[in-house]
Design an enzyme around this catalytic site. Structure first.
Site, mmCIF file in Angstrom:
data_model
loop_
_atom_site.group_PDB
_atom_site.id
_atom_site.type_symbol
_atom_site.label_atom_id
_atom_site.label_comp_id
_atom_site.label_asym_id
_atom_site.label_seq_id
_atom_site.Cartn_x
_atom_site.Cartn_y
_atom_site.Cartn_z
ATOM 1 N N ASP A 103 0.854 -1.201 -0.086
ATOM 2 C CA ASP A 103 0.297 -0.017 0.036
ATOM 3 C C ASP A 103 0.889 1.444 -0.019
ATOM 4 O OD1 ASP A 103 -2.297 -1.722 0.281
ATOM 5 O OD2 ASP A 103 -1.798 -1.745 2.407
ATOM 6 N N LYS A 127 2.333 2.379 -5.109
ATOM 7 C CA LYS A 127 2.865 1.894 -6.174
ATOM 8 C C LYS A 127 1.988 1.992 -7.617
ATOM 9 C CE LYS A 127 3.100 -2.308 -4.403
ATOM 10 N NZ LYS A 127 2.743 -1.952 -3.017
ATOM 11 N N GLY A 137 -4.032 -4.398 -4.066
ATOM 12 C CA GLY A 137 -5.262 -3.399 -4.655
ATOM 13 C C GLY A 137 -4.454 -2.492 -4.918
ATOM 14 N N HIS A 138 -4.521 -1.709 -6.501
ATOM 15 C CA HIS A 138 -3.750 -0.837 -6.641
ATOM 16 C C HIS A 138 -4.738 0.098 -7.280
ATOM 17 C CE1 HIS A 138 0.216 -3.178 -8.168
ATOM 18 N NE2 HIS A 138 0.032 -2.997 -6.550
ATOM 19 N N GLN A 151 2.279 -5.977 -2.923
ATOM 20 C CA GLN A 151 2.604 -5.954 -1.786
ATOM 21 C C GLN A 151 3.969 -5.339 -1.304
ATOM 22 O OE1 GLN A 151 1.809 -9.469 -2.842
ATOM 23 N NE2 GLN A 151 -0.252 -8.486 -2.800
HETATM 24 P P1 IMP Z 1 -2.424 -12.834 2.139
HETATM 25 O O1 IMP Z 1 -1.482 -12.324 1.160
HETATM 26 O O2 IMP Z 1 -3.828 -12.594 1.652
HETATM 27 O O3 IMP Z 1 -2.055 -14.482 2.299
HETATM 28 O O4 IMP Z 1 -2.287 -12.097 3.572
HETATM 29 C C1 IMP Z 1 -0.875 -12.092 4.204
HETATM 30 C C2 IMP Z 1 -0.630 -10.726 4.920
HETATM 31 O O5 IMP Z 1 -0.141 -9.880 3.858
HETATM 32 C C3 IMP Z 1 -1.638 -9.999 5.467
HETATM 33 O O6 IMP Z 1 -1.277 -9.217 6.631
HETATM 34 C C4 IMP Z 1 -2.158 -9.029 4.473
HETATM 35 O O7 IMP Z 1 -3.114 -7.951 5.258
HETATM 36 C C5 IMP Z 1 -1.087 -8.732 3.652
HETATM 37 N N1 IMP Z 1 -1.385 -8.232 2.413
HETATM 38 C C6 IMP Z 1 -1.281 -9.092 1.311
HETATM 39 N N2 IMP Z 1 -1.799 -8.316 0.229
HETATM 40 C C7 IMP Z 1 -1.342 -7.056 0.693
HETATM 41 C C8 IMP Z 1 -1.498 -5.777 -0.025
HETATM 42 O O8 IMP Z 1 -1.625 -5.680 -1.305
HETATM 43 N N3 IMP Z 1 -1.193 -4.717 0.593
HETATM 44 C C9 IMP Z 1 -0.960 -4.754 2.179
HETATM 45 N N4 IMP Z 1 -1.078 -5.791 2.674
HETATM 46 C C10 IMP Z 1 -1.296 -6.934 2.012
#
Ligand code: IMP
Length: 433
Positions: free
Chosen positions: A13, A16, A40-41, A225
């Site tokens: 977040d 990017k 989420g972009h 991420q």
């Molecule tokens: P997962 O990727 O859904 O397995 O989540 C694992 C961890 O990564 C959690 O703490 C999510 O909130 C975090 N996370 C996954 N994708 C994002 C992202 O795009 N932005 C911020 N945090 C993320």
């Protein structure tokens, strides 16, 4: 020939999407290489806000080819919904422009349901995942039983592999999670329909990117991420299951390192995190609320994918130095500087303290940060609205001092500074190339 890699330097977040959109104006290919629709972009162009989860943000620039690499996990339902949504908005998301690696893994309803079941299991302790099936899909990949995009090209293979995945998941639902098993038939039916539509998108993304680089094209690798969520180098186990890092870009696209020109660490001017896990500079109360915003604007700190409020705090230079090292950043792009207007006090974490000892760097990686408290350095904020500023010289001296302090603390130049969500709200300090 150049390959530019855009990486989140924090917990995701970082903004990017808007930097990719800015840089994609000069790119031939924009390629995502990790994660799935957990990302989420948001990209704002005039009065339109594009929210993308899977398709690279570069799709908004009309001249780009957009690719999804082998390192990604793709939910075909979400992909097709995004294709349809973009098409409705008049953006070309046809197979001529959008490419899916044959080796990308597919997320099925079994994986999303397993993600939810695992998260709900109290004994395991929640990670706060996005429940998009990311972890279970990468687990199947590592266990060598996953479903890959290339399996959509052969209906018999697809049926067989999907059947095995569903049977395996149903055994877990019945015997471990004590839930109703999934009805296999509608899932098979849906995947056969996805196959019909997605077949023309499937290609060798590694070879596409390689050829473009060899023919003097420009490729932008788009990370999802952030580095602190990297499976190996993040705040394990509070991480995602992929590699949102510069080496992850090479692995996730299937190319070598010889073409790399810039590795850009996208860094929010303050720190945020969504989900569980350590966060030494986390703030609470009024400061956090000011940094987070109310949720009325698309850029406020609420998850694009889950809508969850993000945890907010001060910029952490110890972690930033660490992520710069892991990735080999050549520069930083600083985002959301405008949000720090009138934030008083304005702090930055310059080191960690544990007992009598002070640490400039992490003694043993970021997994256990509990022994440390942040050493905060107070800086002076500014009152001016930054959103209309486009040149370095017009920035208030206090904002310049904040940026220069980050440069000193990291040893990296901050070349791009974003001061708002719009495409042109950027201060570009790049030397003319
Ligand atoms: P997962 O990727 O859904 O397995 O989540 C694992 C961890 O990564 C959690 O703490 C999510 O909130 C975090 N996370 C996954 N994708 C994002 C992202 O795009 N932005 C911020 N945090 C993320």
């Amino acid at each position: 020939m150049p390959l530019d890699i855009v990486i989140g330097s924090q917990w995701g977040d970082e903004g990017k999407g808007r930097i990719i959109d800015f840089l994609a104006g000069n790119a031939d290919i924009v390629a995502r290489f990790n994660g799935g629709d957990n990302a989420g972009h948001s990209v704002t162009v005039a009065d339109q806000v594009f929210k993308l989860h899977l398709i690279p943000s570069g799709i908004i620039q009309p001249q780009t080819i957009c690719a999804m690499g082998a390192g990604m996990v793709v939910n075909p339902r979400v992909l097709l919904e995004e294709v349809d949504h973009l098409t409705q908005l008049g953006i070309d998301a046809s197979p001529q422009r959008l490419k899916l690696s044959y080796a990308a893994h597919l997320i099925t309803p079994a994986h999303t349901a397993l993600d939810g079941a695992e998260e709900s299991e109290k004994a395991r302790g929640q990670l706060g995942t996005t429940r998009r099936g990311i972890g279970p899909t990468y687990s199947d990949k590592a266990a060598r039983i996953g479903l890959r995009a290339e399996d959509l090209l052969n209906k018999d293979v697809l049926h067989q592999k999907l059947d095995r995945i569903l049977d395996h998941a149903n055994r877990l639902f019945e015997n471990v999670y004590h839930q109703e098993p999934l009805d296999k038939e509608p899932i098979q039916h849906a995947f056969h329909a996805y196959a019909n539509r997605l077949q023309p998108y499937i290609t060798d993304v590694g070879s596409l990117v390689h050829d473009k680089l060899n023919n003097h094209g420009t490729v932008l690798a788009e990370g999802a991420q952030g580095t602190l969520l990297d499976l190996d180098h993040g705040t394990y186990p509070f991480v995602t299951s992929s590699h949102p890092t510069a080496p992850g870009a090479l692995l996730g696209l299937g190319i070598g390192p010889q073409h790399i020109r810039r590795i850009i660490g996208i860094t929010k001017a303050f720190q945020t995190r969504v989900g569980e896990g350590p966060f030494p500079t986390e703030s609470s109360g009024d400061t956090a609320a000011r940094l987070r915003g109310t949720g009325e604007h698309p850029w406020d700190e609420f998850g694009t994918t889950t809508g969850r409020p993000r945890r907010c705090g001060w910029l952490d230079a110890v972690l930033l130095r660490y992520t710069a090292r892991i990735n080999g950043f050549t520069e930083i792009a600083l985002t959301k500087l405008d949000i720090l207007t009138n934030i008083d006090p304005l702090n930055i974490c310059v080191a960690y303290q544990s007992g009598e000892q002070q640490f400039d760097d992490l003694p043993q990686g970021p997994a256990d940060l509990s022994p440390f408290s942040p050493v905060l350095e107070p800086l002076t904020s500014w009152e001016e609205d930054l959103t209309k500023i486009r040149t370095w010289n017009d920035l208030p001296s206090q904002a310049q001092a904040y940026i220069e302090r980050i440069e000193t603390l990291t040893g990296l130049r901050i070349r791009l500074i974003s001061v708002g969500p719009e495409r042109d709200q950027i201060i570009d300090r790049s030397p003319s190339e």
